[in-house]
Design a protein around this motif. Sequence first.
Motif, short mmCIF file in Angstrom:
data_model
loop_
_atom_site.label_atom_id
_atom_site.label_comp_id
_atom_site.label_asym_id
_atom_site.label_seq_id
_atom_site.Cartn_x
_atom_site.Cartn_y
_atom_site.Cartn_z
N ASN A 158 27.15 97.04 -3.04
CA ASN A 158 28.65 97.48 -2.93
C ASN A 158 29.48 96.38 -2.54
OD1 ASN A 158 28.82 100.41 -3.61
ND2 ASN A 158 27.04 100.34 -2.09
N ALA A 159 28.94 95.15 -2.77
CA ALA A 159 29.70 94.02 -2.16
C ALA A 159 30.94 93.65 -3.18
CB ALA A 159 28.78 92.76 -2.26
N TRP A 160 31.06 94.18 -4.29
CA TRP A 160 31.99 94.12 -5.31
C TRP A 160 33.41 94.63 -4.98
CZ3 TRP A 160 34.10 98.06 -7.75
CH2 TRP A 160 33.39 99.29 -7.75
N ARG A 161 33.06 95.67 -4.19
CA ARG A 161 34.10 96.45 -3.57
C ARG A 161 35.33 95.84 -2.96
NH1 ARG A 161 33.04 101.78 -5.14
NH2 ARG A 161 30.94 102.14 -5.37
N LYS A 162 34.97 94.64 -2.42
CA LYS A 162 35.77 93.58 -1.67
C LYS A 162 36.51 92.84 -2.67
CE LYS A 162 32.42 93.48 1.91
NZ LYS A 162 31.32 92.38 2.72
N TYR A 163 36.59 92.90 -3.68
CA TYR A 163 37.06 92.04 -4.59
C TYR A 163 38.03 92.95 -5.66
CZ TYR A 163 33.80 88.79 -3.13
OH TYR A 163 32.95 87.81 -2.27
N PRO A 164 39.10 91.95 -6.35
CA PRO A 164 39.99 92.84 -7.48
C PRO A 164 39.11 93.14 -8.54
CG PRO A 164 40.87 90.92 -6.66
CD PRO A 164 39.42 90.64 -6.20
N ALA A 165 39.40 94.54 -9.04
CA ALA A 165 38.68 95.17 -10.25
C ALA A 165 39.58 95.35 -11.17
CB ALA A 165 37.86 96.38 -9.43
N LEU A 166 39.36 94.87 -12.19
CA LEU A 166 40.46 95.11 -13.45
C LEU A 166 39.93 95.74 -14.24
CD1 LEU A 166 41.36 91.18 -13.80
CD2 LEU A 166 42.53 92.89 -12.42
N GLN A 186 36.08 85.18 -8.84
CA GLN A 186 36.44 85.93 -7.56
C GLN A 186 36.85 87.55 -7.82
OE1 GLN A 186 35.83 84.70 -4.65
NE2 GLN A 186 34.99 83.01 -5.79
N GLY A 187 36.46 87.96 -9.27
CA GLY A 187 36.76 89.25 -9.38
C GLY A 187 35.49 90.21 -9.16
N ALA A 188 35.83 91.53 -9.37
CA ALA A 188 34.80 92.60 -9.09
C ALA A 188 33.41 92.29 -10.06
CB ALA A 188 35.40 93.91 -8.83
N HIS A 189 33.77 92.00 -11.35
CA HIS A 189 32.67 92.19 -12.23
C HIS A 189 31.90 91.06 -12.06
CE1 HIS A 189 35.93 94.95 -14.25
NE2 HIS A 189 34.84 95.26 -14.60
N VAL A 190 32.08 90.06 -11.83
CA VAL A 190 31.24 88.62 -11.68
C VAL A 190 30.51 89.17 -10.47
CG1 VAL A 190 31.15 86.41 -11.09
CG2 VAL A 190 32.78 87.22 -13.00
N GLN A 191 31.16 89.48 -9.29
CA GLN A 191 30.36 89.88 -8.07
C GLN A 191 29.33 90.75 -8.18
OE1 GLN A 191 30.90 87.77 -5.25
NE2 GLN A 191 32.44 86.64 -6.51
N GLN A 192 29.55 91.86 -8.87
CA GLN A 192 28.74 92.94 -9.25
C GLN A 192 27.51 92.47 -9.76
OE1 GLN A 192 29.18 96.28 -12.02
NE2 GLN A 192 28.81 97.66 -10.39
N ALA A 193 27.77 91.64 -11.09
CA ALA A 193 26.73 91.05 -11.72
C ALA A 193 25.54 90.19 -10.97
CB ALA A 193 27.38 90.39 -12.97
N ALA A 194 26.30 89.42 -10.00
CA ALA A 194 25.38 88.56 -9.19
C ALA A 194 24.58 89.41 -8.22
CB ALA A 194 26.41 87.78 -8.57
N SER A 195 24.71 90.55 -8.16
CA SER A 195 23.81 91.48 -7.45
C SER A 195 22.51 91.72 -8.17
CB SER A 195 24.45 92.34 -6.76
OG SER A 195 24.70 93.49 -7.74
#
Length: 452
Positions: free
Chosen positions: A13-21, A275-284
Amino acid sequence: MLIRVENNEELLNAWRKYPALQQPTYPDLDALASVAADLRTRPPLVFAGEVDRLTKDLAAASRGEAFVLTGGDCAETFAQSNADRIRAKVQTILQMAIVMSYGASTPIVKIGRIAGQYAKPRSADLETRGDEVLPSYRGDGVNSFEFTLEGRTPDPQRLLELYQRSASSLNLIRAFTRGGYADLRQVHHWNQGFTDNPAYKQYEAMAVELDRALRFMEAVGVDGENMRFVDFYSAHESLLLEYETAMTRTDSGSGKLYNTSAHYLWIGERTRDPQGAHVQQAASVQNPIGVKIGPTTTVDQIKELASILNPEAIPGRLSLITRMGASKLADKLPALVAAVQSEGIPVLWITDPMHGNTITSSSGYKTRNFGDIMQEVHDFFGVLQAEGAIPGGVHVELTGDDVTEVVGGAEELSEEALANRYETLVDPRLNHQQSLELAFATAQILRESVKR
């Protein structure tokens, strides 16, 4: 075995801290949470071992030992996720793979934009028709194409339908590709029922040669068991973050997260902000990840994407999917490739010759010109080779049907003919004949590149 493990929840759930377009605006967040909880209990659609095998196949393509073919609908619809439509798409991709593999003596990694491509990013949140303004259609996984308030209101229950449709599609695809339908001895059968035109004639001539080669191999005792089935992977754009999160599981063997909604996921041009939610989620997750890069992409952005998505520099993990447009690629791509080469960043280069070449016809249809598509493929190979890099694949929107959505090609489809069978709800696709034509042309370019 893929299970949920609590100690991965923070990473998940780390992506939730980032902008989600590009996320739907659901009117009932409690209903969305209930659907997500339901999805988390459902079986995975793909498995860790399959995902890891694809990563190795993509690593081989990044070394020039294979070539990637990704194809399928711009946006799948629930109404057309039936056996006949799925078979036609799989058959078209298999035919293209045979053409490219036989023509260039290169293994083809086959990936379908199938069993999950039910959502699309949009340039505007709202659509206006006359005096009425409603939410834009974002794919059947979100809302309906029907221009009514009820139809266009995002409905989380559609995520459950998305899951069910994807599961049944994957089940059928596995039956096709592992149950004998993909046997190379079927190459003649795949072409039955199509009209007499240049691409089909060329395909049939190749099929005769291949059949003769297979008979020779059998005659000298070569085991053809591995020619009776193929590996066929699923892919879609990682767009609906709640769905992708709900479908992520922990592999009990490695303890790592895998997105079990598809083998391969890509991040679109509109959502690739490092620094967006999609990249951060994919990183996990451990799945191989593609990133669409357009003409505005910078070297620094690619470096940051690589550091986030592939910090361990695993070959096959990160693909850069170029979608520049035929008029811009030769100018914009060389500097990016040169920088990646000089930095030693391990990536697989793939071309998407469709999205940068969308135009509006004089009759008002959104379309693409087949000549522009092929020009971008040709220039992609030229730029990569000039910079000492390896062209690793092609990513196209196609259908197994004889639609009229892309102008040009051997049939010289005109703008006037677009109205005959224009069926896409979002972007125009290559029809079956144009798909084969692209495969033959790409095989020729690939064969010439191998000789160098």
